[in-house]
Design an enzyme around this catalytic site. Structure first.
Site, PDB file in Angstrom:
ATOM      1  N   LYS A   1       0.840  -1.205   0.000  1.00  0.00           N
ATOM      2  CA  LYS A   1       0.000   0.000   0.000  1.00  0.00           C
ATOM      3  C   LYS A   1       0.875   1.256   0.000  1.00  0.00           C
ATOM      4  CE  LYS A   1      -3.503  -2.808   0.106  1.00  0.00           C
ATOM      5  NZ  LYS A   1      -4.236  -3.389   1.212  1.00  0.00           N
TER       6      LYS A   1
HETATM    7  C1  PLP Z   1      -5.194  -4.443   1.746  1.00  0.00           C
HETATM    8  C2  PLP Z   1      -6.657  -4.373   1.776  1.00  0.00           C
HETATM    9  C3  PLP Z   1      -7.431  -4.640   2.914  1.00  0.00           C
HETATM   10  C4  PLP Z   1      -6.873  -5.269   4.168  1.00  0.00           C
HETATM   11  O1  PLP Z   1      -5.801  -4.649   4.708  1.00  0.00           O
HETATM   12  P1  PLP Z   1      -4.724  -5.497   5.556  1.00  0.00           P
HETATM   13  O2  PLP Z   1      -3.934  -4.405   6.208  1.00  0.00           O
HETATM   14  O3  PLP Z   1      -3.941  -6.313   4.594  1.00  0.00           O
HETATM   15  O4  PLP Z   1      -5.467  -6.326   6.541  1.00  0.00           O
HETATM   16  C5  PLP Z   1      -8.792  -4.420   2.876  1.00  0.00           C
HETATM   17  N1  PLP Z   1      -9.396  -3.966   1.756  1.00  0.00           N
HETATM   18  C6  PLP Z   1      -8.698  -3.743   0.634  1.00  0.00           C
HETATM   19  C7  PLP Z   1      -9.427  -3.230  -0.564  1.00  0.00           C
HETATM   20  C8  PLP Z   1      -7.318  -3.951   0.601  1.00  0.00           C
HETATM   21  O5  PLP Z   1      -6.649  -3.743  -0.544  1.00  0.00           O
END
Ligand code: PLP
Length: 385
Positions: A184
């Protein structure tokens, strides 16, 4: 041909990030100390909300938001199928029912009119996802939420740094979730956060992330003495460590730089692909300013002699780490097992057959970018009808 594999996304860690983590390791608090407060304040200030609550990961943060919203057995929550499973799983953790509304075939975000079609007297909340970093149609979604008295939990795992009609994502919905997984925009290793302006949600989230326990004298029903705490509901241990939070704070200092670099790479892709008839580049809604987590190309399969899988494999053979975001959630084996039907969400299912995510992360070099462009162009030209 490249000699190293280019991933589709990855973190960018510099000396100052490492230094920030080392400082915490030498300090008194490894968890639930000052770095958490700093990280929460920094994100809240950035997006312009009153409150922020850090969690162990984005999925835990979504679970907390569903708890705070009061989702329980019998409640329906509407979300998009074109997302990571966590956007829907958080509803199931609370024993709620997930209702998927199909996507807009242009933006790939949840279609507000499909949301409205799926509302019943059991609907309690909407979880729109800002897919790829492009904000969903938030105004229309909030209008629907207002009309039917629903809570909006925005899944902005892709969208920290994005702007909708001049306002930062995070400042718009009842609660908004960010993820700090390494692919991210910024990372804390694992990590997530809910931002909100609602004090009641804030207090519930703080307590939910730590077993349902509070020591806040304003919330205690009783008080036996200075050691006293109450566990008032069943929460979890969803705390983020200070080690992670320190990395998050340090990364926040470069968020704007990360987003602008992502936009430069996107501009290079858009320019390179603009005259290619074999693909569709990502459409941008005029109300949104995406922070570009993902760059998704859509193949025009009627112009090609092979399917998406063959194109994907050919690009990957050139050591370009393409990916597919996402397999529609309602088609995953678990969701099939609990009764969701393939064929029920045609726009999402059709999109899934045609998409490929190209590498996109701020530390990409100019050579990485041209390698991606050549691999895509050469592959698509090779298989053009
Ligand atoms: C990455 C992601 C999540 C979850 O986040 P984590 O930190 O990996 O638990 C939820 N929704 C979307 C759309 C994501 O891309």
């Amino acid at each position: 041909m490249r000699d190293t594999y280019l991933p589709y996304g990855r973190q960018w860690i510099e000396e100052q990030d490492i230094e920030a983590v080392i400082q915490v390791l030498k300090s008194d608090y490894l968890t639930t100390g000052p770095a958490i407060i700093n990280f929460e304040r920094k994100v809240a200030e950035y997006v312009g909300t009153e409150y922020a609550v850090a969690f162990a990961n984005g999925t835990a943060a979504l679970h907390g938001a569903c708890y705070a919203a009061g989702i329980g057995a019998g409640d329906e929550v509407i979300t998009t199928p074109m997302t990571f499973a966590a956007s829907a799983n958080c509803v199931l953790y609370q024993e709620g029912t997930v209702v998927f509304a199909d996507i807009d075939p242009k933006t790939y975000n949840i279609d507000p009119s499909e949301i409205e079609k799926n509302i019943t007297d059991k609907t309690k909340a909407i979880i729109p996802v800002d897919f790829t970093g492009q904000p969903a149609e938030i105004d229309r979604i909030h209008d629907i939420a207002g009309k039917y008295n629903l809570i909006v939990i925005e899944d902005a795992a892709h969208a920290i740094g994005a702007v909708y009609k001049g306002k930062k994502v995070g400042s718009l919905s009842d609660m908004t979730m960010f993820s700090f997984h390494p692919v991210k925009h910024i990372t804390s290793g694992e990590g997530g956060m809910i931002v909100t302006n609602n004090k009641e949600y804030y207090q519930k989230l703080i307590q939910f992330r730590s077993h349902g326990i509070t020591r806040d004298s304003a919330l205690l029903k009783d008080n036996h003495g200075p050691w006293y705490y109450e566990m008032q509901f069943l929460g979890y241990n969803y705390r983020m460590t200070d080690i992670q939070a320190a990395l998050g704070v340090s990364q926040m200092n470069r968020l704007n730089q990360f987003v602008s670099r992502r936009k430069e790479i996107v501009a290079a892709y858009n320019e390179a692909f603009k005259d290619m008839s074999q693909l569709i580049t990502p459409y941008q809604h005029p109300s949104s300013d995406s922070s570009w987590h993902l760059y998704v190309i859509r193949l025009k399969l009627d112009q090609l002699t092979v399917d998406r899988k063959a194109i994907f494999e050919e690009i990957q053979k050139r050591k370009i780490g393409v990916n597919v975001h996402y397999i529609p959630v309602h088609t995953l084996p678990y969701y099939q097992k609990i009764g969701y039907q393939k064929g029920s969400l045609p726009n999402a299912e059709k999109l899934y057959e045609e998409i490929i995510s190209l590498p996109l992360f701020p530390a990409m070099t100019e050579k990485d970018i041209t390698d991606v462009i050549s691999a895509v162009k050469e592959t698509l030209e090779k298989y053009t009808k």
